[in-house]
Each structure stands twice: as structure tokens, then as C-alpha cells.
Design an enzyme around this catalytic site. Structure first.
Site, PDB file in Angstrom:
ATOM      1  N   LYS A 589      15.247 -48.592  13.660  1.00 19.61           N
ATOM      2  CA  LYS A 589      13.850 -48.228  13.888  1.00 19.61           C
ATOM      3  C   LYS A 589      13.472 -48.250  15.360  1.00 19.61           C
ATOM      4  O   LYS A 589      12.304 -48.248  15.702  1.00 19.61           O
ATOM      5  CB  LYS A 589      12.950 -49.142  13.076  1.00 19.61           C
ATOM      6  CG  LYS A 589      13.079 -48.867  11.587  1.00 19.61           C
ATOM      7  CD  LYS A 589      11.950 -49.456  10.825  1.00 19.61           C
ATOM      8  CE  LYS A 589      12.025 -49.041   9.355  1.00 19.61           C
ATOM      9  NZ  LYS A 589      11.008 -49.708   8.577  1.00 19.61           N
ATOM     10  N   ASP A 625      18.221 -44.698  18.836  1.00 16.41           N
ATOM     11  CA  ASP A 625      18.658 -43.309  18.662  1.00 16.41           C
ATOM     12  C   ASP A 625      18.372 -42.442  19.885  1.00 16.41           C
ATOM     13  O   ASP A 625      19.121 -41.528  20.201  1.00 16.41           O
ATOM     14  CB  ASP A 625      18.022 -42.710  17.402  1.00 16.41           C
ATOM     15  CG  ASP A 625      16.523 -42.949  17.333  1.00 16.41           C
ATOM     16  OD1 ASP A 625      15.981 -43.641  18.229  1.00 16.41           O
ATOM     17  OD2 ASP A 625      15.899 -42.450  16.379  1.00 16.41           O
TER      18      ASP A 625
END
Ligand code: ADP
Length: 885
Positions: A589, A625
Site C-alpha cells: 500500500k 510500487d
């Protein structure tokens, strides 16, 4: 052979000199007259051939195949349904080209279903010949002048006038109020109009005139007006037929058969434009020497338009004149004398033909008319002249019947009906002044299209009412469009607004880096370099998604990066249980390595691996990410110093100068900063741009007041924003006929992937409709178009805001380095960015506009998270080795 009206000369074949249907027997010279008029005879076989050829020409044009200029045009109008009868209001109608060399203005009041019909007020203005052939601007100025003269005399309230323009020439229509003249016909030849939008020319002229403020809402031709204004009888009236100066028909075709429309449902009114029909094969044998003479003398010689010239009222008088002059020269009529009037073009008009034809038996009026032409009228002349008129008119009516029969066969075929029951609205002066025209037409149609049960209904107000009907629909659509625009306007950001976002982003970046209060957290990631291509080795990466846990073996060699992966699904008890793995959930997340939780993950992972003792592993780094994306693209392109994610959420990272990062000691070198830019604007700095729809989405979210930037950009929210706009437009009556559906009230029912599908260039509106119908939202083509525009506005704003953010980032890098020009690449991941048809292009365009001194290349990452994590590790190992050396 069929009966063809009171003075049907065709019936006299083989029986010269005998009387027929009560007509007196013609005198001796009638032999010669009949011989001459034989030329005007069209046999039933010829009519059938013409019908078949015309049908073929119609179907070819519908299929969108290139057709010669001599074929029919089949022009789609933007009239999609026949009137419901609910239309109401006051409308001004301006008619040009429907009534020959005159222009008509009407005031039409529609009463809806309740009211009785009110007679329109109207006035006709003769157009001077020099205006018909002069510059286009002069013609339109004349029209505007007539309009205000008419309105001046009316006692009505003239606020907010709504005008329908009846323009009866072949046009390419691209909207209800956009229509380009293809070519003048019917004796008009004004310069500078062909190829131009006639609505715009009229609007300009009205503005130049300046007397009234008038909105031009719709443009139609007289056939459409005739059809639309017809009082519906048993069924709706779906064919309009006009024979006035020229001739034409329109009918309701199944939209799926009209290739140029790319529409599969509903019907659309097609203007056949049969005046241009000139198939020499079938018309050649029918043409007389008089037709050829008429063509030579016409305004458009050679551009034969045979059908218009044999049927249209502009030419019927002329044909009669040519025949009479010929017979006079042959010594058969008028004692063998002509007159200057008889020899000059245009001296016999349609009205004269009507008068001469009517007075069967009592020929005084014919006498008077012929004497007016300077002719000396002999005993039998009047009667013979009547024969000539009848022959010319009868041929016109029979040819017109063949054409109408072609339209009816087309309708019968496209509706797949054995027996077609249909009403045809008729209009134009040839019908009004020549009752025999309709009777010949009717009989011939019965003969040529026996499978059709046709009722003919005379038009109301010469089509003016129908034009008002179309205008009413157009005015409603325009009002809807205004409401749509009002609601979408806040989404359309101009350059200054975007530049302000860029500046605010820049300011928030600086504050965040300094550790001051800012909506951007600017987290250091401890990633100090991007790959330089020398990294080597095998690395293991773990990628935890929502439902899957992926283990990747990443092999970095001189030959490139090779990834082997295995996917494990996470058992529910593990995913939901507390403990070691629970912290891992935070991993994907976007928590950064500098966070306590992140540190915990690394420790826990180390411990967990230690417990398993299966392999020797060294856990070196953890990345989010965004960083992974930058690193994975960086391996291919060393200029990649920015990472961007636009998927469920949005975020960005970039390489900052370490000296600017207050939270980390050190003055030289770089560090990747995770901006956590989704939260940008949470301090209120974006409030000016936020719409009420953004507020709705925010309030219904699990984190109201948070992630302001993300909620305007990312995949999790765009569909919801669109849904809220659609709800509003429905409540305003603009969409779905104002009917709220339960489905649309359901949260998240409108997926962001629908935006991609709807905005895809390769998809037609019909597919837009199919997508929405799957959602239980039945809509019209107008609805579909509006939904498309809503989607475009929402995704465009998202892409532009994202671009403004990227512009802020690359400009900061450029200034950090004191460069005039910066060349830099951005590694991007995220399904919205990758799959939306226009998103990436709009981001790039915005960056070009806002950061003109940066040459920015966007690289899409593949498997960014796994590969990126491995590369972060690889780079960390390389840097560690270098430090040891
Ligand atoms: P994540 O961001 O969760 O890692 P993705 O990058 O795959 O994963 O983004 C998923 C999001 O992308 C979904 O929330 C959805 O809103 C959006 N999305 C899915 N398909 C499309 C599509 N065809 N066009 C635009 N957005 C899409």
C-alpha cells in the site's frame, strides 16, 4: 393500360381523333399535336425499369458506395423520430427554396397534445432575380430583412425567438443545425454558398441585420417539414413527398441500413434527393427533344438532373412553352405564328399551366392567357393547348409515381413486411394547383407497388408546422446541451488553472522536503541511485497483492533482466489474522522503507525466513510500487528519474538532491523521494478546482477530506465522479428522459474501465449505448453522446492534473541541476494510464505545455513492482560493494 386522368393522351394510342372521357374531338391539326405529344408517353414497362433503377441507386447510396452525380444522394437528416404531438411553443420558420422564387416566413404555435391547432401567421416575399443569382451574402441579408419586416408587424412577444430554417436544396447535414450546401438547384445560383454552412450564413445575416435576437435551432428541407407536420392518422406519416419548384422525397429508414451513420438502432429520416436521378439507361428513351432543349437553356446545362427537369414545377411551364412554340412553328397552332413572349424563356409558369389545364370545356381563361402572350388564338387552339399541358403534367405524375414506388418498395423491404400500410404526406404547389397530378400519381403507384396500401395526406401549412416540430425538438436538445456544458465547465481547466496547480505542487514539494507543514509528505526512500546497467546477480522479490502473493526470481545479467515467478493465493485466515503477515499487508500500500512499519516488515521477513531456514537469503530493501516502477524503467533507460503510478490510486517519486532533503543527513548525492502526491491538496489548496461532484465522491469515500489529488485522478474514483454527474444530469431532465434508475444510484456501479471503453475511438456510439444498457440504463443516441462527453471531461481533467504534477516534478529536477534544458524519462505504471485511450497522450501534452524546457519521455513499466524491487536490491548491493572497495 391504366387510366391516367381526365385528359390522358397516352390512352389515345391507336385511336386518333376520337373523343375520350367527355372531351370534344380534336380538330384535324390534332393529328400532328398527338404525334408530337406521343413523345411524352411513358409505358408501364418503362416506369417499372425506372422504379428498379432508382431503387438500386437508393440502396447503393445507403450502403455508402460511391455513386455518380447522376444518382440519388440519400442524405441523412438529423431527424430521428416522427413527432409525438407533445411539442409546444412559438416558433419562427423561414422557408427558402420550397416555394420557388419566393421566401416565406411563418409564426407557428404548437399547442402540445392538449390544445387545438392554431393557424400560423405567414408572409411571402418575392426574391428579386438579381438576388437569386447574386452573391450569397446578399441573399441571406435579404432573408434577414424579410424576417424582421415580418416580425415588426406581429403583435406577439418577441423575446427569445426560436427559428427553424427550411432550406430545400441538397445539403450535407452534420447536425440538426449544421448543413452544408452541396449545390444550388431550382433556379438559384448565388456565389459563395456552396460548400458552406447555410445555418451559419443565416445567423451571420441576422446578426448583421441586428433587429432581433433569434436562435436558429434546426435546418430541414421541405420534404422533412411536410412529413413532420402531417397530422398522424392511423399510423405515423413516414414519407414526405414534395413537388413544387423541384421535387424530392424523404422517408424514415432503419438507421442500421445507413452506412455513413454507424448506428444500429432506431430510424433516421433520409432525404432521397431524387431530383438528380439521371440514369441514361432508363431515362434516355423517355427524354424528348423538348427536355434536351430545356436542359440546354437551363442554369445548369449538362448537369442534367433529368428527374427534377421532368417533374419539378420550375420546368413544367417551360416544357409546355417549348412544345407550344414548336407546334406554332410547325403551323399547327396560333395560325402558324409565334410571339416574342412565346419564344422567351420563363413566359409560361406553373400557375399558367394550372389555369390552362383546369378549364376543360370552358376555354375563355386559356384564351386570355394565350392572348397575353401575344398569340392569336384560333378556334381549336385552346383545347390543343390543354392537351399539351395534360401530357406534360401526366408524364411528370407518372415519373413521380415510379420514384415513390421505389421508396415504398425500399420501405417494405427494410421493414420486412408483406403488405406495407403507410401514409405519405404530400406538399408543394404542383399538388395544390393540379388536382389531376395526385390522381394520376395515386393510380400509377397502385399499379407499380400493389403490395403497398398508401394513403396520401396533404401537408399542413406547407410544411411550416413540421419545421416548427423539428425546431421544438432541437430547442429542447440545445437547452439540454447548455445544462450539460454548465455542469462540465468546472472540469475544463485552462492553462492558467493548470499552471497554478503546478506552482502549488512545487511549493508543497519544497515545504514537504524542508519538513514544514505541507500536504506532500515527501518521504525519503533511501534509494540513492537508479540502475546504471552494471548490476548483476539473482534476486528474490516478494510481491503481495490484494489476493495473491507472488514470489519472483529476478536474474540480472549482461543480457538483461529475466523474471521467473510463482503466484500463491493468500489463505483468508492468514490475510485476516493478526501477526507477522498482517504487517506485510501494508507493504503494497505504499509505505516507505523509512517508516516504522516498513522497517518491521523487513525484520519480520528476515525472521520469518530465518524460521523457515530453507534457503540462505539476505533481505536488503523494500520498495513501494512507484519506486519500483522508476527503477525497473531505469534499468532500460538511465535517464529515468521519475516514477508515476496511475491505477487504483496515484503517486509519484523522483530523484531529489540529498541536500534538499531535511530529514536525511548529507549534502551530496541523490535520494529518491516518494511524494505521496495523492494527498496533495488536503490542506485546501485544490479547493478552487473541486466541483460539487468531487465533494460528493469524497463524502461517500472511506477517508473523507483525504487524498484530494488522488480523488480527482485515479481509477478508484473517476467512474464515481462520472456517476455523480450522470445523476445530476438525470435530475435536470437532460439524460434518460429525466427518469432516475435505481442502478445509477448504486455506488461504484460505473467502473472506471467504462470510461476507457466509452472513449475508445474505435467504438461507435452504439457500443457506448450497449455498455450503458448492460448497466440497465436504456438511452437514446443523444444520451449516449452526452455520456461520452461527461467521460471525456472527467478523464481529461484527471490527465491534465496528473500532467501538471509531473511538470512540477521535472521542472524542479531541472532547476535543482541549474540546467537550461532537461532531458528526462518517467517510468509509469497503472492500468488507468496504460489502458485509457487518451490518458497518456493528455498527460504528455500537459507536460509539454507547462514544462517546455524539459524533454520528457514516458516509459511504461512491465512488471514494475517485482522487477523494480529486485533492481533496488541490485543497486543497493552495487553501492555497498563500491563502499567496501
Ligand atoms: P493497482 O493500482 O491497484 O495496483 P492497477 O494499476 O491495475 O492496480 O489499477 C487498477 C485500477 O485501474 C482499477 O481500480 C480500475 O479503476 C482501473 N482500471 C481497470 N481497468 C481499466 C481500464 N480498462 N481503463 C481504465 N482504468 C481501468
Amino acid at each position: 393500360m391504366d387510366s391516367i386522368g381526365p385528359v390522358g393522351l397516352q390512352q389515345r394510342e391507336g385511336a386518333p381523333g376520337c373523343s375520350q372521357e367527355g372531351l370534344p374531338c380534336p380538330s384535324d391539326s390534332s393529328e400532328l399535336v398527338l404525334e408530337c405529344l406521343q413523345q411524352f408517353k411513358v409505358t408501364e414497362t418503362q416506369l417499372q425499369q425506372i422504379q428498379a433503377s432508382l431503387l438500386g441507386s437508393m440502396e447503393q447510396a445507403l450502403r455508402g458506395q460511391a455513386t455518380p452525380a447522376s444518382a440519388v444522394r440519400m442524405l441523412p437528416t438529423y431527424v430521428g423520430s416522427t413527432p409525438h404531438g407533445t411539442e409546444q411553443g412559438d416558433f419562427v420558420v423561414l422557408e427558402l427554396g420550397a416555394t420557388g422564387a419566393s421566401l416565406r416566413v411563418l409564426w407557428v404555435t404548437l399547442m402540445g397534445t392538449e390544445g387545438h391547432r392554431m393557424e400560423p401567421q405567414s408572409q411571402e416575399f418575392v426574391i428579386p432575380p438579381e438576388v437569386m443569382l447574386g452573391p450569397g451574402q446578399q441573399l441571406f441579408d435579404f432573408a434577414a430583412h424579410c424576417l424582421s419586416e415580418f416580425l415588426d408587424a406581429l403583435p406577439m412577444d418577441k423575446q427569445g425567438l426560436q427559428l427553424g430554417f427550411s432550406f430545400s436544396f441538397p445539403c450535407h447535414q452534420t447536425g440538426l443545425d449544421r448543413s452544408t450546401l452541396i449545390s444550388w438547384t431550382k433556379g438559384f445560383r448565388c456565389s459563395g454558398v456552396e460548400g458552406h454552412d447555410v445555418v451559419q450564413l443565416l445567423r451571420d445575416a441576422i446578426e448583421r441585420q441586428g433587429a432581433y435576437s433569434i436562435d436558429v435551432f434546426a435546418v430541414v428541407n421541405d420534404t422533412v417539414g411536410t412529413m413532420m407536420g402531417c397530422e398522424p392518422g392511423v399510423g405515423p406519416c413516414e414519407v414526405g413527398l414534395v413537388v413544387d419548384t423541384g421535387t424530392n422525397a424523404c422517408y424514415m429508414e432503419e438507421a442500421r441500413h445507413v452506412a455513413v451513420l454507424d448506428e444500429d438502432r432506431g430510424r433516421v429520416c433520409i432525404s432521397v434527393e431524387w431530383g438528380s436521378f439521371s440514369d441514361d439507361g432508363v431515362l434516355g428513351p423517355v427524354l424528348t427533344t423538348f427536355d434536351h432543349a430545356l436542359d440546354r437553356e437551363s442554369l445548369n446545362p449538362g448537369a442534367q438532373r433529368w428527374f427534377e427537369k421532368m417533374i419539378g414545377g420550375l420546368y413544367l411551364g417551360e416544357l409546355v412553352r417549348l412544345v407550344l412554340a414548336h407546334l406554332a412553328q410547325r403551323g399547327v397552332l396560333f395560325g402558324g405564328c409565334t410571339s416574342p413572349a412565346l419564344l422567351s424563356r420563363g413566359s409560361i409558369l406553373l400557375d399558367h399551366v394550372a389555369e390552362m389545364e383546369e378549364e376543360v370545356g370552358e376555354a375563355t381563361r386559356v384564351h386570355a392567357l394565350l392572348q397575353d402572350l401575344g398569340l392569336s388564338v384560333g378556334a381549336s387552339d385552346a383545347e390543343l393547348v390543354q392537351y399539351v399541358c395534360a401530357a406534360v403534367l401526366t408524364r411528370a405524375a407518372r415519373l413521380c409515381a415510379a420514384a415513390l414506388a421505389a421508396v415504398l418498395s425500399r420501405l417494405q423491404h427494410s421493414r420486412e413486411q408483406q403488405m406495407l400500410q403507410i401514409a405519405v404526406a404530400t406538399g408543394g404547389r404542383v399538388f395544390e394547383r393540379h388536382p389531376s397530378f395526385l390522381s394520376v400519381l395515386q393510380k400509377t403507384v397502385m399499379l407499380l407497388a400493389p403490395q403497398c396500401d398508401v394513403s396520401f395526406i396533404p401537408s399542413v401549412d406547407g410544411g411550416g408546422r413540421g419545421v416548427a416540430m423539428v425546431t421544438a425538438v432541437a430547442a429542447r436538445l440545445a437547452a439540454h446541451r447548455r445544462l450539460l456544458e454548465e455542469n462540465l465547465a468546472p472540469f475544463r481547466l485552462n492553462h492558467n488553472q493548470l499552471a497554478a496547480v503546478q506552482a502549488q505542487m512545487r511549493e508543497a514539494m519544497v515545504k514537504g522536503l524542508r519538513g514544514e507543514a505541507s500536504s506532500l509528505r515527501m518521504l525519503p526512500t533511501y534509494v540513492r541511485a537508479t540502475p546504471d546497467g552494471t548490476e548483476r546477480g539473482d534476486f528474490l522479490a516478494l510481491d503481495l497483492g490484494g489476493t495473491n502473493f507472488r514470489v519472483l526470481l529476478v536474474r540480472v545479467t549482461a543480457g538483461g533482466v529475466k523474471i521467473t515467478s510463482q503466484v500463491y493465493s493468500i489463505p483468508e485466515d492468514v490475510a485476516q489474522g493478526s501477526g507477522q503477515q498482517g504487517i506485510l499487508l501494508n507493504w503494497t500500500k505504499g509505505f516507505s522503507a523509512s517508516d516504522c512499519e516498513g522497517q518491521d516488515v523487513v525484520c519480520l521477513l528476515r525472521e520469518a525466513i530465518g524460521r523457515r531456514q530453507a534457503v540462505e537469503l539476505n533481505v536488503v530493501a523494500i520498495v513501494n510500487d512507484t519506486v519500483g516502477t522508476m527503477m525497473s524503467c531505469g534499468y532500460e533507460d538511465p535517464r529515468c528519474e521519475v516514477g508515476l503510478i496511475v491505477g487504483t490510486g496515484t503517486n509519484a517519486c523522483y530523484m531529489e538532491e540529498l541536500r534538499n532533503v531535511a530529514a536525511v543527513a548529507g549534502d551530496s548525492g541523490h535520494m529518491c523521494i516518494n511524494m505521496e502526491w495523492g494527498a496533495f491538496g488536503d490542506d485546501g489548496s485544490l479547493d478552487l478546482l473541486r466541483t460539487c461532484f468531487d465533494a460528493n465522491v469524497d463524502q461517500a469515500s472511506i477517508n473523507p477530506g483525504k487524498q484530494s489529488f488522488e480523488k480527482m485522478i485515479s481509477g478508484m474514483y473517476l467512474g464515481e465522479i462520472v456517476r455523480h454527474i450522470l445523476l445530476r444530469l438525470t435530475s435536470l431532465g437532460v439524460l434518460f428522459r429525466g427518469q432516475q434508475t435505481q442502478r445509477l444510484q448504486t455506488r461504484d456501479i460505473f467502473k472506471t474501465k467504462f470510461l476507457s471503453e466509452i472513449e475508445s475511438d474505435s467504438l461507435a456510439l452504439r457500443q457506448v449505448r450497449a455498455i450503458l444498457e448492460d448497466l440497465g440504463l436504456p438511452l437514446t443516441s443523444d444520451d449516449a453522446l452526452m455520456v461520452l462527453e461527461v467521460c471525456q471531461a472527467v478523464s481529461q481533467r484527471a490527465a491534465q492534473l496528473c500532467g501538471a504534477g509531473v511538470a512540477a516534478v521535472v521542472e524542479k529536477i531541472r532547476e535543482n541541476r541549474g540546467l537550461e534544458e532537461l532531458t528526462v524519462s518517467v517510468g509509469v505504471d497503472g492500468t488507468l494510464y496504460k489502458l485509457h485511450p487518451h490518458f497518456s497522450g493528455l498527460v504528455a501534452a500537459t507536460v509539454r505545455e507547462l514544462a517546455p524546457r524539459c524533454a520528457v519521455t514516458f516509459l511504461q513499466s512491465e512488471d514494475g513492482s517485482g522487477k523494480g524491487a529486485a533492481l533496488v536490491t541490485a543497486v543497493a548491493c552495487r553501492l555497498a560493494q563500491m563502499a567496501r572497495v
